[in-house]
Design an enzyme around this catalytic site. Structure first.
Site, mmCIF file in Angstrom:
data_model
loop_
_atom_site.group_PDB
_atom_site.id
_atom_site.type_symbol
_atom_site.label_atom_id
_atom_site.label_comp_id
_atom_site.label_asym_id
_atom_site.label_seq_id
_atom_site.Cartn_x
_atom_site.Cartn_y
_atom_site.Cartn_z
ATOM 1 N N TYR A 292 -11.492 -0.725 -0.025
ATOM 2 C CA TYR A 292 -11.384 -0.287 1.375
ATOM 3 C C TYR A 292 -10.071 0.448 1.607
ATOM 4 O O TYR A 292 -9.944 1.211 2.571
ATOM 5 C CB TYR A 292 -11.510 -1.488 2.322
ATOM 6 N N ARG A 293 -9.117 0.291 0.703
ATOM 7 C CA ARG A 293 -7.760 0.799 0.891
ATOM 8 C C ARG A 293 -7.037 0.523 -0.420
ATOM 9 O O ARG A 293 -7.422 -0.400 -1.146
ATOM 10 C CB ARG A 293 -7.129 0.000 2.029
ATOM 11 N N HIS B 108 3.975 -6.994 -4.345
ATOM 12 C CA HIS B 108 2.590 -7.160 -4.740
ATOM 13 C C HIS B 108 1.813 -5.875 -4.462
ATOM 14 O O HIS B 108 2.244 -5.006 -3.715
ATOM 15 C CB HIS B 108 1.951 -8.337 -4.007
ATOM 16 N N ASP C 81 -1.033 -9.763 9.303
ATOM 17 C CA ASP C 81 -0.054 -10.829 9.061
ATOM 18 C C ASP C 81 1.379 -10.395 9.306
ATOM 19 O O ASP C 81 2.112 -11.095 9.995
ATOM 20 C CB ASP C 81 -0.220 -11.388 7.653
ATOM 21 N N TYR D 288 0.834 -1.211 0.000
ATOM 22 C CA TYR D 288 0.000 0.000 0.000
ATOM 23 C C TYR D 288 0.864 1.254 0.000
ATOM 24 O O TYR D 288 0.414 2.307 0.421
ATOM 25 C CB TYR D 288 -0.947 0.004 1.197
#
Lengths: 549, 178
Positions: free
Chosen positions: A494-495, A411, A150, A91
């Site tokens: 959501y993000r 990713h 995680d 992100y």
């Protein structure tokens, strides 16, 4: 070195000199090698002109130094980009939304300020990681669990402000909802405490969230309206036991009932841990299955079966039924978790089995039962965040395997929130498969959603990021299309990674973008010089709107 | 007086100037000529090659044997070591563990100076510092034990490939954080 778009070299140099004076020369980083450490390792714009990069970094030691840095930024109009531990990989990492911003690195604000076992709460600074907090809880002997995502190297504050999620009970795995009170350095340099913290000498800052008047805490999540320097969190008291139950259903259409019953059980409080769905037939594990902590789960694809899950017509259902029979694997599985006293969790499992019994032919696995502390053998195999233990095993995802000879560089996630129904799961998968196909990308295995949030589901599609410009551009184009086409069906992200902030914000467009205009109004009022995180979550200050970004 | 940043920026030479060795005193006594070369810690994912741990210990490193998740070794052993001052750590691990440690190392003033993906030996370019020779010896020991232990490609299982690596004190860094 990239300067902020509308800041001269002279002004920038003046800011750096002032930062050195404020925090000490050791904690201002300007060399290319030092600044490169703030680059987003997973950037989907790697080495392209659009890649977001910092100009420098400043690492204050305390709240006073944060305020000093903010005042310097106002004086020189040099934008700051605060990070907590900067581990937000997937992100944006620690790279700013606006190139040339100075990263305000808060890792030195690393104190666990309070652990209140009786109230089951903590008060921490932004540089505290989940590992730090876990160690502090362990050292004090407090019987409290932390809920972590995680990767355990992130910051509870950073993750909560990005509205991240975890794995234990619903009240704790929604990390922003689990907070209670915050301290914020405003863009003016002033200091604000929210909730009961607004009262000098408050005795209940981490006990009562709202305080008096409008509850403003939400304004500081996924935003750029201030710099959070303290935050309280409610912790989960260590339960006496955890029971994990598995439910298996064989027919393709059973997913509807499986989702409906599980949702009812969770909404009524019978299931109180994070549930999930899987497909033994597709060898798709349930996320956070304590018995399968291999994040790759890579298997050879049965292409006909893979296609049948997307098609879902009568012929596909017949093929799926044949494969269920020939392999002995169920079409679907659900996993439910219960935390509490042993007698209670065993009873909850019995109640859940009764309700899932509505599904014809449903079967149940033997429940797993855990008492605490966990044995060494359990610790070796379990999904640790399910039990309040930080981990780094998720980074085994995307590594080199025989089925993936070239490991992923990184990713990025496409993660829309969809309704909590089987129909929505089927529809979303079909839409996404079509887009993947039309964009010339391999269609991923049928995606089963996470149940991090109550009431809604969230699909998470992982796209690789690479160091190849054309490949990254192809994935970015597909991801933008997924965002746009999802929005036409009422599914919103959501993000999102930094590269898509504006794209996603543009989909929340009710009332001719009334929400964004409200954000901009607040931004202009609080931060007229536009010096805190310009562009974060699609909120640009006046000076950058329609101008240089 | 040297600041913490001086120590981090100076890396090994900075530490030497401050009179801090890179290796524990016991190791220095046992092998004085190689004292600065032996990484104080050697991480081994025991699903790859359990023999590496004892080999590392014979060479003077304290071996940490773990399986899969580097989280607890990080919390209990590596971070406390680096919190004192940056010290070399070597390892034979899967790629995911290395990725995490390499990034965490930056905040403590360390960087990767050697990395090799099997088949071994001979796939890496070993250059002649003492620490790298130690790593090479351990890599050779690893190679003899046979790679990869955890994979069974014929059965279609995931077969992550091991890495051998060395993290050493380096010049640039971020503020500490984990």
């Amino acid at each position: 070195m990239v300067l902020p778009p509308d800041v001269s070299q002279a002004e920038f140099d003046r800011a750096i000199a002032a930062f050195r004076n404020a925090v000490g020369p050791d904690w201002v980083f300007t060399s290319d090698d030092d600044v490169a450490l703030y680059r987003d390792a997973y950037s989907p714009m790697w080495s392209e002109p659009e890649e977001r990069v910092a100009s420098a970094a400043v690492a204050p030691a305390d709240v006073g130094e944060v305020q000093a840095a903010v005042r310097i930024a106002n004086d020189t109009r040099v934008p700051l980009y605060p990070i907590s531990t900067g581990r937000n990989l997937g992100y944006g990492g620690s790279a700013p939304a606006l190139s040339g911003s100075v990263v305000l690195d808060l890792k030195r604000l690393d104190r666990v300020l309070d652990i209140d076992e009786a109230n089951a709460s903590v008060l921490v600074e932004p540089g505290v990681s989940y590992f730090d907090l876990y160690r502090a809880l362990r050292d004090t002997g407090a019987k409290l669990w932390l809920d972590c995502p995680d990767p355990g190297w992130g910051s509870p504050i950073g993750n909560a402000l990005d509205r991240g999620g975890g794995y234990t009970r619903a009240a704790f795995r929604n990390h922003f909802d689990a907070h209670c009170g915050m301290e914020v350095v405003l863009p003016s340099g002033g200091l604000l405490r929210t909730g009961m913290g607004a009262m000098p000498g408050a005795k209940t800052w981490q006990q009562y969230k709202a305080g008096f008047g409008p509850w403003v805490d939400g304004l500081f999540s996924q935003s750029n309206f201030g710099i959070v320097t303290k935050m309280g969190f409610w912790m989960m008291p260590e339960p006496e036991a955890c029971l994990i139950g598995r439910i298996y259903a064989d027919k393709y259409d059973d997913l509807h009932a499986l989702v409906r019953i599980l949702t009812r059980l969770e909404n009524s409080g019978v299931v109180n841990g994070m549930p999930g769905f899987g497909s033994p037939l597709l060898q798709r594990r349930v996320p956070a299955d304590p018995q399968n902590n291999d994040p790759n789960g890579a298997t050879q694809i049965d292409q006909a079966l893979h296609d049948a899950f997307y098609t879902g017509d009568d012929a596909a259902k017949a093929l799926i039924a044949e494969r269920v029979k020939s392999t002995g694997r169920s079409c679907w599985s659900a996993l439910v978790k219960f935390y509490g006293p042993e007698r209670m969790v065993r009873l909850q499992w019995e109640i859940a089995k009764e309700q899932f019994g509505e599904i014809e032919g449903v079967r149940f696995g033997d429940p797993e039962f855990y008492g605490f502390p966990l044995s060494d053998a359990d610790l070796e195999k379990i999904h640790k965040p399910t039990f309040g233990i930080p981990s780094l095993s998720v980074f085994n995802f995307g590594i080199r395997t025989d089925l993936r000879p070239e490991p992923m560089v990184g990713h990025q996630a496409f993660s829309p929130v969809i309704p909590r129904t089987g129909a929505a799961i089927f529809e979303a998968n079909k839409v996404f498969a079509r887009i993947f196909t039309e964009e010339g990308l391999p269609v991923p295995p049928f995606n089963l959603p996470g149940c991090v949030w109550e009431r809604a589901l969230m699909l998470i599609c992982i796209f690789p990021t690479t160091h190849d410009v054309e490949t990254n551009r192809k994935y970015r184009k597909a991801l933008r299309r997924l965002i746009a086409e999802s929005a036409t069906r009422g599914w919103g992200e959501y993000r999102t990674p930094v590269a898509y902030y504006d794209t996603v914000m543009s989909t929340y467009s009710f009332g001719d973008h009334a929400l964004l205009r409200f954000h901009e109004t607040v931004k202009d009022a609080l931060d007229p010089n536009g010096i805190v995180s310009p562009g974060r979550y699609g909120i640009w200050p006046q000076r950058n709107r329609g101008g240089p970004r | 007086m040297a600041s913490r940043r001086d120590v981090l920026i100076g890396g090994g030479s900075g530490l030497a100037a401050l009179g801090l060795g890179l290796a524990p005193a016991g190791i220095a006594a046992a092998a004085p000529s190689a004292a600065r070369a032996v990484p104080p810690l050697f991480l081994v994912d025991r699903t790859i090659a359990p023999e590496v741990g004892p080999a590392a210990e014979r060479l003077g490193s304290a071996a940490i044997s773990y399986s899969g998740d580097i989280g607890m070794p990080w919390l209990d052993r590596i971070e406390p070591l680096w919190r004192r001052y940056p010290q070399a750590v070597a390892g034979v691990t899967y790629g995911g563990a290395f990725f995490c440690l390499e990034r965490l190392a930056r905040s403590y003033g360390l960087a990767c100076t050697f990395r090799s993906c099997p088949p071994l030996p001979g796939s890496g370019q070993l250059v002649g510092t003492g620490a790298e020779e130690v790593a090479a010896a351990l890599l050779t020991a690893s190679a003899r034990s046979g790679w990869p232990r955890a994979a069974n490609p014929a059965a279609g299982e995931a077969a992550d490939r091991p890495l051998a690596w060395l993290l050493q004190p380096a010049g640039n860094h971020q503020p500490r954080g984990n």
